[in-house]
Design an enzyme around this catalytic site. Structure first.
Site, PDB file in Angstrom:
ATOM      1  N   GLY A   1     -15.323   2.932 -53.032  1.00 23.33           N
ATOM      2  CA  GLY A   1     -15.402   3.127 -51.792  1.00 23.33           C
ATOM      3  C   GLY A   1     -14.462   4.537 -51.650  1.00 23.33           C
ATOM      4  CD  GLU A   2     -10.131   5.079 -51.798  1.00 28.54           C
ATOM      5  OE1 GLU A   2      -9.729   6.586 -52.344  1.00 28.54           O
ATOM      6  OE2 GLU A   2      -9.058   4.653 -52.118  1.00 28.54           O
TER       7      GLU A   2
END
Lengths: 339, 339
Positions: free
Chosen positions: B304-305
């Site tokens: 993610g991120e």
């Protein structure tokens, strides 16, 4: 490769502020780069060079490709002028392009971009006999080693493979079939686009040529009997890069088949290689499995030239930067899941 | 999208010095960019921004993740300091990172990097009742639209989605199940890593929460009942980017589930989206199929991120440059196969 640096890289990946393994294949690339450089973190590669080995193929007279032989030299001039796909993709990632005439059928002028190392003006028709002599294959291999050394001496820290040669998926399929023991039907594909009849003809030519090889043929004999001059150049390029401890980003099926030659000559050389991408050409899958490499880009490319390798370079560079620049749980003061 | 520009891009791809279609999925991206910009060649995106929407999740108290809630705010500080994976990957491709506190449970200080648009301090436990009110979901959506507008006003020409929120794969799975009609067992995954018992618990929570929804629930009701604040922010961000006619590079499963919300609200918005990568989280495959998007990077990431979106940006930029910079057969004087 340095086992110590690889162990350090694995340990560091586990300390960075992310779940262990969450960066997937990128983590493996970072560990390989640590092993290649012998340091952790490894220096991020910043000066890529794409070496496009160009050659022509006598087997083209059999009708294995719809493209005329003159396209090879035409594309060499396109590379020189900067207008080909590999030029665009290389500029996009900060790479220089060098073209090596190792076997183009017509005369090519040399300059800073195009290096003339012509061994012979195209191979002989591999459906009728050896594509080249053993001595010619060795000279093309030596040319590839030289190019790797010259690029290393010029400060390039990662070498990308490229290729140009109308008809060159036919010798690629021969090398794949011969060096992996895979049937011609499995490894012979449509290249940049041929119809069913041409595919059947191409497959028969591959099968017949490979059948001529002695069961105990040495790699260099396989290369000279059914290979291409750019394949020989690329195999030498890979060996030369590995000898200089530089990472190599392979392009598609031409590079994959050349890497099988390099592997047969020196298995350790493949530890320096990454698969830039997976081509739609069916034999490329066979090559990558035998080489033990996972492709970084998988976008149905079937162009060659080094296009897939250039697209992969930013991924390789990013993998190294992750090890170098990311915070650890300790340094960032973030709770780890076991805390 | 501009059908005229897309037709021009398709025609131009066929004139460039390469076999038609040889650049595979990259050609499709170039055609999409032409449609988005309304011009051929489209301008290559040069000023990417990653917007990382951060929120917390009441459902975490049920034990759906091994990570403590404080990691969300800890990672927000890591983003601010530049030490997280997305910071490294964004720097590597020339992108700026902006973090939007849309629902972090604890107080976060605002500055140039971290934008405080907190709607509530984490959602309520979606296993017990609505995660948020409809008004809160609307405010988070509006925050996402604002952020897209602000980044567009600042000159960013491609927007990348990012996300941070411990526990956020649980609302993602709920949104996926609810909006695609897929069973919870298919779309619920291990997130960053949970054991079999926790996966069974998580799947049951997803199934039960989705079962509460009325069959004719509106998208905004689905979002507020079982979603997350960062999902709402991301859905708004996608809608806002599309309204500004900017391309959006989606990250993983959180972005994919938020894009399904955006799709339900405005199907045309998805025409502006590209799938940066495919996560190992099983629901992401379901999301991409429903969105009709092909992932550009497929390297088993599960972080993610915005990490997968940042890795994909150079591929998107390269696709545009190909249309702009490559020579045509005519301009290069290279014979085409039909000549």
């Amino acid at each position: 490769l340095s086992q110590t640096a690889m162990r350090q890289a694995r340990e560091r990946q586990a300390q960075l502020t992310k779940p262990a393994g969450a960066l997937g294949a990128l983590e493996e690339v970072s560990i390989q780069l640590a092993g290649i450089s012998g340091s952790c973190p490894p220096p991020a590669p910043e000066r890529p060079a794409v070496a496009v080995f160009a050659g022509d193929h006598g087997v083209l007279v059999q009708g294995v490709s719809p493209w005329p032989q003159e396209v090879t030299v035409g594309m060499v001039e396109n590379f020189r002028a900067g207008g080909a796909a590999v030029n665009v993709l290389a500029r996009a990632c900060g790479a220089v392009v060098r073209v090596i005439d190792v076997g183009v059928a017509s005369e090519v002028a040399g300059d800073d971009v195009v290096l003339v190392r012509n061994v012979r003006r195209g191979t002989a028709d591999l459906s009728q006999g050896p594509a080249m002599s053993r001595a010619e294959a060795e000279r093309a291999l030596a040319a590839g080693i030289s190019v790797a050394n010259e690029l290393a001496d010029a400060g390039h820290d990662v070498l990308l493979t490229g290729d140009m040669g109308i008809g060159n998926t036919t010798p690629s399929a021969c090398l794949l079939a011969a060096l992996t023991g895979t049937p011609a039907e499995v490894v012979t594909g449509r290249g940049v686009g041929i119809d069913d009849d041409t595919l059947a003809l191409k497959t028969r030519i591959v099968a017949d040529a490979v059948a001529r090889l002695a069961p105990d043929a040495e790699p260099i004999d396989v290369l000279s009997e059914v290979g291409g001059l750019e394949h020989a150049g690329l195999a030498g390029f890979i060996l030369g890069a590995a000898a200089r401890r530089l990472p190599v980003i392979l392009d598609g099926v031409i590079a994959g088949s050349a890497a099988l030659v390099a592997q047969a000559l020196s298995p350790e050389a493949i530890h320096y290689c990454m698969a830039g991408h997976r081509s739609v050409e069916p034999g490329h899958r066979t090559a990558l499995e035998r080489l033990g490499l996972r492709p970084l880009v998988d976008l149905d490319l079937r162009l060659g030239e080094g296009s897939g390798a250039a697209l992969a370079f930013p991924l390789v560079r990013s993998a190294a930067l992750i090890l170098d620049e990311m915070a650890t749980f300790d340094s960032a003061g973030v709770a780890n899941k076991d805390d």
